[in-house]
Scaffold this motif. Sequence first.
Motif, PDB file in Angstrom:
ATOM      1  N   MET A 182      -2.817  10.891  28.215  1.00  0.00           N
ATOM      2  CA  MET A 182      -2.151  10.306  29.375  1.00  0.00           C
ATOM      3  C   MET A 182      -3.161   9.737  30.357  1.00  0.00           C
ATOM      4  N   LEU A 183      -4.218  10.493  30.577  1.00  0.00           N
ATOM      5  CA  LEU A 183      -5.263  10.045  31.504  1.00  0.00           C
ATOM      6  C   LEU A 183      -5.835   8.699  31.067  1.00  0.00           C
ATOM      7  N   GLY A 184      -5.967   8.518  29.758  1.00  0.00           N
ATOM      8  CA  GLY A 184      -6.512   7.268  29.243  1.00  0.00           C
ATOM      9  C   GLY A 184      -5.717   6.055  29.669  1.00  0.00           C
ATOM     10  N   TYR A 185      -4.403   6.238  29.836  1.00  0.00           N
ATOM     11  CA  TYR A 185      -3.583   5.103  30.245  1.00  0.00           C
ATOM     12  C   TYR A 185      -3.850   4.701  31.697  1.00  0.00           C
ATOM     13  N   LEU A 186      -4.171   5.664  32.548  1.00  0.00           N
ATOM     14  CA  LEU A 186      -4.571   5.312  33.912  1.00  0.00           C
ATOM     15  C   LEU A 186      -5.892   4.564  33.925  1.00  0.00           C
ATOM     16  N   PHE A 187      -6.854   5.047  33.126  1.00  0.00           N
ATOM     17  CA  PHE A 187      -8.139   4.350  33.046  1.00  0.00           C
ATOM     18  C   PHE A 187      -7.938   2.926  32.524  1.00  0.00           C
ATOM     19  N   ALA A 188      -7.099   2.807  31.501  1.00  0.00           N
ATOM     20  CA  ALA A 188      -6.871   1.489  30.913  1.00  0.00           C
ATOM     21  C   ALA A 188      -6.169   0.550  31.888  1.00  0.00           C
ATOM     22  N   ALA A 189      -5.248   1.085  32.693  1.00  0.00           N
ATOM     23  CA  ALA A 189      -4.576   0.240  33.686  1.00  0.00           C
ATOM     24  C   ALA A 189      -5.587  -0.320  34.681  1.00  0.00           C
ATOM     25  N   ALA A 190      -6.556   0.511  35.078  1.00  0.00           N
ATOM     26  CA  ALA A 190      -7.608   0.021  35.976  1.00  0.00           C
ATOM     27  C   ALA A 190      -8.458  -1.050  35.294  1.00  0.00           C
ATOM     28  N   ALA A 191      -8.741  -0.849  34.007  1.00  0.00           N
ATOM     29  CA  ALA A 191      -9.536  -1.830  33.267  1.00  0.00           C
ATOM     30  C   ALA A 191      -8.774  -3.142  33.102  1.00  0.00           C
ATOM     31  N   ALA A 192      -7.465  -3.051  32.874  1.00  0.00           N
ATOM     32  CA  ALA A 192      -6.666  -4.267  32.730  1.00  0.00           C
ATOM     33  C   ALA A 192      -6.673  -5.080  34.019  1.00  0.00           C
ATOM     34  N   GLU A 193      -6.579  -4.391  35.160  1.00  0.00           N
ATOM     35  CA  GLU A 193      -6.630  -5.088  36.451  1.00  0.00           C
ATOM     36  C   GLU A 193      -7.966  -5.782  36.672  1.00  0.00           C
ATOM     37  N   ALA A 194      -9.028  -5.215  36.117  1.00  0.00           N
ATOM     38  CA  ALA A 194     -10.365  -5.773  36.320  1.00  0.00           C
ATOM     39  C   ALA A 194     -10.561  -7.074  35.570  1.00  0.00           C
ATOM     40  N   GLU A 195      -9.718  -7.331  34.570  1.00  0.00           N
ATOM     41  CA  GLU A 195      -9.768  -8.568  33.780  1.00  0.00           C
ATOM     42  C   GLU A 195     -11.112  -8.740  33.077  1.00  0.00           C
ATOM     43  N   PHE A 196     -11.492  -7.724  32.305  1.00  0.00           N
ATOM     44  CA  PHE A 196     -12.644  -7.881  31.436  1.00  0.00           C
ATOM     45  C   PHE A 196     -12.380  -9.011  30.443  1.00  0.00           C
ATOM     46  N   PRO A 197     -13.408  -9.741  30.053  1.00  0.00           N
ATOM     47  CA  PRO A 197     -13.214 -10.726  28.990  1.00  0.00           C
ATOM     48  C   PRO A 197     -12.706 -10.062  27.718  1.00  0.00           C
ATOM     49  N   ALA A 198     -11.979 -10.824  26.918  1.00  0.00           N
ATOM     50  CA  ALA A 198     -11.391 -10.295  25.692  1.00  0.00           C
ATOM     51  C   ALA A 198     -12.459  -9.626  24.830  1.00  0.00           C
ATOM     52  N   GLY A 199     -12.132  -8.431  24.339  1.00  0.00           N
ATOM     53  CA  GLY A 199     -13.011  -7.731  23.404  1.00  0.00           C
ATOM     54  C   GLY A 199     -13.997  -6.788  24.026  1.00  0.00           C
ATOM     55  N   VAL A 200     -14.281  -6.902  25.315  1.00  0.00           N
ATOM     56  CA  VAL A 200     -15.408  -6.189  25.925  1.00  0.00           C
ATOM     57  C   VAL A 200     -15.174  -4.684  26.021  1.00  0.00           C
ATOM     58  N   LEU A 201     -13.943  -4.264  26.357  1.00  0.00           N
ATOM     59  CA  LEU A 201     -13.701  -2.850  26.621  1.00  0.00           C
ATOM     60  C   LEU A 201     -12.416  -2.395  25.938  1.00  0.00           C
ATOM     61  N   SER A 202     -12.513  -1.297  25.202  1.00  0.00           N
ATOM     62  CA  SER A 202     -11.344  -0.635  24.624  1.00  0.00           C
ATOM     63  C   SER A 202     -11.358   0.817  25.068  1.00  0.00           C
ATOM     64  N   ILE A 203     -10.176   1.361  25.348  1.00  0.00           N
ATOM     65  CA  ILE A 203     -10.034   2.759  25.763  1.00  0.00           C
ATOM     66  C   ILE A 203      -8.889   3.358  24.970  1.00  0.00           C
ATOM     67  N   LEU A 204      -9.199   4.333  24.116  1.00  0.00           N
ATOM     68  CA  LEU A 204      -8.149   4.951  23.306  1.00  0.00           C
ATOM     69  C   LEU A 204      -8.464   6.414  23.065  1.00  0.00           C
ATOM     70  N   ALA A 205      -7.411   7.217  23.028  1.00  0.00           N
ATOM     71  CA  ALA A 205      -7.556   8.651  22.765  1.00  0.00           C
ATOM     72  C   ALA A 205      -7.154   8.902  21.321  1.00  0.00           C
ATOM     73  N   GLY A 206      -8.126   9.026  20.441  1.00  0.00           N
ATOM     74  CA  GLY A 206      -7.847   9.180  19.025  1.00  0.00           C
ATOM     75  C   GLY A 206      -8.162  10.562  18.515  1.00  0.00           C
ATOM     76  N   ASP A 207      -7.726  10.803  17.286  1.00  0.00           N
ATOM     77  CA  ASP A 207      -8.017  12.062  16.621  1.00  0.00           C
ATOM     78  C   ASP A 207      -9.294  11.915  15.795  1.00  0.00           C
ATOM     79  N   ALA A 208      -9.572  12.917  14.960  1.00  0.00           N
ATOM     80  CA  ALA A 208     -10.846  12.968  14.249  1.00  0.00           C
ATOM     81  C   ALA A 208     -11.062  11.767  13.335  1.00  0.00           C
ATOM     82  N   ASP A 209      -9.988  11.231  12.741  1.00  0.00           N
ATOM     83  CA  ASP A 209     -10.167  10.094  11.833  1.00  0.00           C
ATOM     84  C   ASP A 209     -10.670   8.863  12.573  1.00  0.00           C
ATOM     85  N   VAL A 210     -10.169   8.655  13.783  1.00  0.00           N
ATOM     86  CA  VAL A 210     -10.611   7.518  14.592  1.00  0.00           C
ATOM     87  C   VAL A 210     -12.056   7.712  15.031  1.00  0.00           C
ATOM     88  N   SER A 211     -12.389   8.926  15.465  1.00  0.00           N
ATOM     89  CA  SER A 211     -13.772   9.202  15.878  1.00  0.00           C
ATOM     90  C   SER A 211     -14.741   8.943  14.733  1.00  0.00           C
TER      91      SER A 211
END
Length: 474
Positions: A182-211
């Motif tokens: 849930m916390l990740g979605y708040l961080f991502a909302a702040a990042a979306a507002e910042a308007e990073f160029p496409a591709g620069v920043l991803s924020i996701l909460a994954g399990d062991a397979d993603v890591s």
Amino acid sequence: MEVPHGRELFIGSRWVQPHGTELTDVVAPFTGKTVAQLPRPSVEDARDAVEGAVASFGAWHDLPLEERHEVVARFCAGLDKRIDDIVAMWALEAGMPHGNGLALTTDASVFWHRALDEALTAPWVEVRDTPMGKVEVRHEPVGPVVGVVAFNGPHMQFALAMIPALLAGNTVIIKLAPESRMLGYLFAAAAAEAEFPAGVLSILAGDADVSQYLVEHNDVAAVHFTGGTEVGRAVMHACADRVANVVLELGGKSAAIVAADADLEVTVPALVDAMALYSGQICLTMTRLVVAREIHDQVVAGLVAGLKALKVGDPTDPETNWGPLAAPRFLERAEGYIHRAVAEGATIAYGGRRPAGFDGYFLEPTLLTNVTRDMEVAQQEIFGPVYCVIPFDTIDEAIDIANDSRYGLSGSVFTSDPEVGLEVARRVQSGVFVVNATFPCLAAPFGGVKQSGFGREGGPEGLLSLTQMKCITL
């Protein structure tokens, strides 16, 4: 609490639909009940994040520092305006007591603003005189970076490592722990507002397979990992296969040395506060209390009284200073250490049980006496509320006990003699140390030695830790 874009993922600086349809439960550790269902990121989503980071790296690092700084500053401003929501959501989904969470989040804000300031004066390029004439020494970004951050302070790790990585010109994929969905979605909302160029920043909460996918990916140039030492070793092995850069901020078994001349009116409350911080789920926690034998009983009595006075309860309540552990596995692990310690001869001076009246993942703060330095409970990081008291007779013996560990993250000493305090600080093998307190400075810089990792966060050193040096002979 409302989760922004709760059916999407923040991949490549944009909200996107996940590849899969699987949802995962977010369980509140205070009640053990589901409070939200969010998309479970897949390896395919992680692949998109890497592809975006690779494709955007050249344009991002070619931007003038001032332009990158402007975007990152907008991100930090977005985080700042969400501080109250961050604190509340952290308490809800991970059990961080509100008061602790507010203090740590406020500190994180100070640190990300410090990183913004330091970026404008850092020695990114300098010209030196050498026997072969002048050379230009440059600190350049390493490339796409994966930051694997822990649940016990992801925004602090943003401030000390990920925001500096972005300022340096790296593209970044932040992999949050499952306890921070849930916390990740708040961080991502702040990042979306910042308007990073496409591709620069991803924020996701994954399990062991993603890591595992992210850490092992050939196109990931560096991994900044915060977590347990055992997993850190696996990360290091994966990075070694392709000679990728790695920064490891790993576990700790830090010792607080209490000298016979310590002011106990200062020492005991400081130790209780440190023990209460997020129920011991902090890598810096002083889990070994190395106490002069002549004041041993007095210190133990004071600690027991302090622990009894803690208010156990709902972590969203500002009056609570002892909340639940973040997940059932942490509770069960801590209980296992307690049971085995007692079997080895340790005595429970206080705690050791699940407090009555709670449905969540609660464990009383547990203070163990009659512990020897070689016991499992004195050697292994527990990452939970289990604390050992070990007596000593001389300062040399205390230092020897403190150093008798595979870890070397932090440490502290309480004494009325400043010269003794400084001597102990210099002789204990740790990356950071504190005299007459327990929480070190995280910005000057922070990191461990031995099996607590290597590399640094915070300060100028942390700002440059995810860069590589180039020397140009002019």
